[in-house]
Design an enzyme around this catalytic site. Sequence first.
Site, PDB file in Angstrom:
ATOM      1  N   LYS A  61      97.186 -33.602 -28.197  1.00  0.00           N
ATOM      2  CA  LYS A  61      97.976 -32.730 -28.791  1.00  0.00           C
ATOM      3  C   LYS A  61      99.106 -33.827 -29.766  1.00  0.00           C
ATOM      4  O   LYS A  61      99.222 -35.086 -29.303  1.00  0.00           O
ATOM      5  CB  LYS A  61      98.097 -31.505 -28.178  1.00  0.00           C
ATOM      6  CG  LYS A  61      97.459 -30.498 -27.868  1.00  0.00           C
ATOM      7  CD  LYS A  61      98.456 -29.376 -26.713  1.00  0.00           C
ATOM      8  CE  LYS A  61      97.781 -28.119 -25.946  1.00  0.00           C
ATOM      9  NZ  LYS A  61      98.010 -27.291 -26.159  1.00  0.00           N
ATOM     10  N   TYR A 115      93.501 -20.846 -31.953  1.00  0.00           N
ATOM     11  CA  TYR A 115      93.993 -20.784 -30.971  1.00  0.00           C
ATOM     12  C   TYR A 115      93.774 -18.996 -31.592  1.00  0.00           C
ATOM     13  O   TYR A 115      94.860 -18.173 -30.955  1.00  0.00           O
ATOM     14  CB  TYR A 115      95.586 -20.966 -31.060  1.00  0.00           C
ATOM     15  CG  TYR A 115      95.607 -22.303 -29.644  1.00  0.00           C
ATOM     16  CD1 TYR A 115      95.251 -22.171 -29.241  1.00  0.00           C
ATOM     17  CD2 TYR A 115      96.336 -23.313 -29.803  1.00  0.00           C
ATOM     18  CE1 TYR A 115      95.252 -23.499 -27.560  1.00  0.00           C
ATOM     19  CE2 TYR A 115      96.177 -24.402 -29.598  1.00  0.00           C
ATOM     20  CZ  TYR A 115      96.037 -24.280 -28.107  1.00  0.00           C
ATOM     21  OH  TYR A 115      96.074 -25.527 -27.392  1.00  0.00           O
ATOM     22  N   ASN A 130     102.743 -30.140 -24.363  1.00  0.00           N
ATOM     23  CA  ASN A 130     102.112 -30.413 -22.748  1.00  0.00           C
ATOM     24  C   ASN A 130     100.864 -31.061 -23.389  1.00  0.00           C
ATOM     25  O   ASN A 130      99.959 -31.120 -21.922  1.00  0.00           O
ATOM     26  CB  ASN A 130     101.935 -28.815 -22.798  1.00  0.00           C
ATOM     27  CG  ASN A 130     100.665 -28.368 -22.947  1.00  0.00           C
ATOM     28  OD1 ASN A 130      99.804 -28.101 -23.855  1.00  0.00           O
ATOM     29  ND2 ASN A 130     100.398 -26.376 -22.144  1.00  0.00           N
ATOM     30  N   HIS A 154      94.858 -30.291 -24.693  1.00  0.00           N
ATOM     31  CA  HIS A 154      94.351 -29.015 -24.706  1.00  0.00           C
ATOM     32  C   HIS A 154      92.890 -29.693 -23.531  1.00  0.00           C
ATOM     33  O   HIS A 154      92.370 -30.574 -23.218  1.00  0.00           O
ATOM     34  CB  HIS A 154      93.656 -28.352 -25.709  1.00  0.00           C
ATOM     35  CG  HIS A 154      93.113 -27.061 -25.886  1.00  0.00           C
ATOM     36  ND1 HIS A 154      93.175 -26.208 -25.157  1.00  0.00           N
ATOM     37  CD2 HIS A 154      91.526 -27.618 -25.943  1.00  0.00           C
ATOM     38  CE1 HIS A 154      91.681 -25.373 -25.569  1.00  0.00           C
ATOM     39  NE2 HIS A 154      91.160 -26.111 -25.755  1.00  0.00           N
ATOM     40  N   GLU A 193      84.792 -23.909 -29.083  1.00  0.00           N
ATOM     41  CA  GLU A 193      85.883 -24.865 -29.472  1.00  0.00           C
ATOM     42  C   GLU A 193      85.030 -26.038 -30.178  1.00  0.00           C
ATOM     43  O   GLU A 193      85.759 -26.659 -30.933  1.00  0.00           O
ATOM     44  CB  GLU A 193      86.721 -24.940 -28.086  1.00  0.00           C
ATOM     45  CG  GLU A 193      87.661 -23.907 -28.299  1.00  0.00           C
ATOM     46  CD  GLU A 193      88.215 -24.389 -27.030  1.00  0.00           C
ATOM     47  OE1 GLU A 193      89.153 -23.145 -26.603  1.00  0.00           O
ATOM     48  OE2 GLU A 193      87.950 -25.378 -26.653  1.00  0.00           O
TER      49      GLU A 193
HETATM   50  P1  ATP Z   1      95.052 -24.730 -23.794  1.00  0.00           P
HETATM   51  O1  ATP Z   1      94.476 -23.574 -24.398  1.00  0.00           O
HETATM   52  O2  ATP Z   1      96.048 -25.702 -24.693  1.00  0.00           O
HETATM   53  O3  ATP Z   1      94.500 -25.645 -22.488  1.00  0.00           O
HETATM   54  P2  ATP Z   1      95.676 -23.931 -20.952  1.00  0.00           P
HETATM   55  O4  ATP Z   1      94.552 -23.156 -21.686  1.00  0.00           O
HETATM   56  O5  ATP Z   1      96.474 -24.059 -20.028  1.00  0.00           O
HETATM   57  O6  ATP Z   1      96.422 -24.502 -22.016  1.00  0.00           O
HETATM   58  P3  ATP Z   1      96.447 -21.292 -22.542  1.00  0.00           P
HETATM   59  O7  ATP Z   1      97.218 -19.818 -21.801  1.00  0.00           O
HETATM   60  O8  ATP Z   1      95.877 -21.411 -23.456  1.00  0.00           O
HETATM   61  O9  ATP Z   1      97.473 -22.814 -21.386  1.00  0.00           O
HETATM   62  O10 ATP Z   1      97.471 -21.843 -23.911  1.00  0.00           O
HETATM   63  C1  ATP Z   1      97.651 -21.983 -24.796  1.00  0.00           C
HETATM   64  C2  ATP Z   1      98.488 -23.053 -25.427  1.00  0.00           C
HETATM   65  O11 ATP Z   1      99.604 -22.742 -25.567  1.00  0.00           O
HETATM   66  C3  ATP Z   1      99.101 -23.519 -23.895  1.00  0.00           C
HETATM   67  O12 ATP Z   1      99.098 -25.046 -23.830  1.00  0.00           O
HETATM   68  C4  ATP Z   1     101.011 -24.273 -24.629  1.00  0.00           C
HETATM   69  O13 ATP Z   1     100.918 -25.198 -25.578  1.00  0.00           O
HETATM   70  C5  ATP Z   1     101.238 -23.227 -24.799  1.00  0.00           C
HETATM   71  N1  ATP Z   1     101.789 -22.283 -24.319  1.00  0.00           N
HETATM   72  C6  ATP Z   1     101.481 -21.495 -23.098  1.00  0.00           C
HETATM   73  N2  ATP Z   1     102.241 -20.314 -22.892  1.00  0.00           N
HETATM   74  C7  ATP Z   1     103.826 -21.211 -23.543  1.00  0.00           C
HETATM   75  C8  ATP Z   1     104.400 -20.168 -23.154  1.00  0.00           C
HETATM   76  N3  ATP Z   1     105.167 -19.561 -22.307  1.00  0.00           N
HETATM   77  N4  ATP Z   1     105.654 -20.845 -24.027  1.00  0.00           N
HETATM   78  C9  ATP Z   1     105.445 -21.294 -24.912  1.00  0.00           C
HETATM   79  N5  ATP Z   1     104.072 -21.688 -25.239  1.00  0.00           N
HETATM   80  C10 ATP Z   1     102.906 -21.404 -24.499  1.00  0.00           C
HETATM   81 MG    MG Z   2      94.133 -21.966 -22.565  1.00  0.00          MG
END
Ligand code: ATP
Ligand code: MG
Length: 138
Positions: A10, A50, A113, A116, A127
């Site tokens: 990211k 997303y 974080n 992804h 994706e």
């Molecule tokens: P990713 O899809 O990016 O691999 P993930 O599957 O672990 O991450 P998701 O629930 O799909 O988590 O959320 C997508 C992304 O949205 C997260 O990786 C993070 O960058 C952001 N995100 C998720 N939860 C929060 C939150 N509570 N506050 C802010 N940002 C969040």
């Molecule tokens: Mg996710």
Amino acid sequence: MTERTLAIIKPDAVERHLAGKIIQRIEDEGFQIRAMRRSHLSAKQAEGFYAVHRERPFFGSLTTFMSSGPAIVLVLEAPDAIKKWRTLMGATDPAKADAGTMRKEFAQSIERNATHGSDAPDTAAYEIGYFFAGLDLL
Ligand code: ATP
Ligand code: MG
């Protein structure tokens, strides 16, 4: 079973010059990199990527962040690649991520974080197709 998943380094991690370390770890863990591209997403492209999260309160902030600078997008291949990459990434919230995971080592916050990973075979297929054409993956 050999499987493919979509990984993204990211913008927060690219900006801090962590891409090399993350790619090294990907190779050390035995993934084949089948495709890779640097991509600075527009806001619209991040929103499309997303789209499943469009009703979530963090959607605007997340898509602004994901379009804030270049990311590095990869197709990884390995046996059980989807789960294997998600395990290596660690929990979404770095405070909850296990030691040695990408997010424990490199994430700055639950949003910024570092990486992804696709979460299931159908999302991986969507994706991968979002970023790469079939002919890039022969
Ligand atoms: P990713 O899809 O990016 O691999 P993930 O599957 O672990 O991450 P998701 O629930 O799909 O988590 O959320 C997508 C992304 O949205 C997260 O990786 C993070 O960058 C952001 N995100 C998720 N939860 C929060 C939150 N509570 N506050 C802010 N940002 C969040
Ligand atoms: Mg996710």
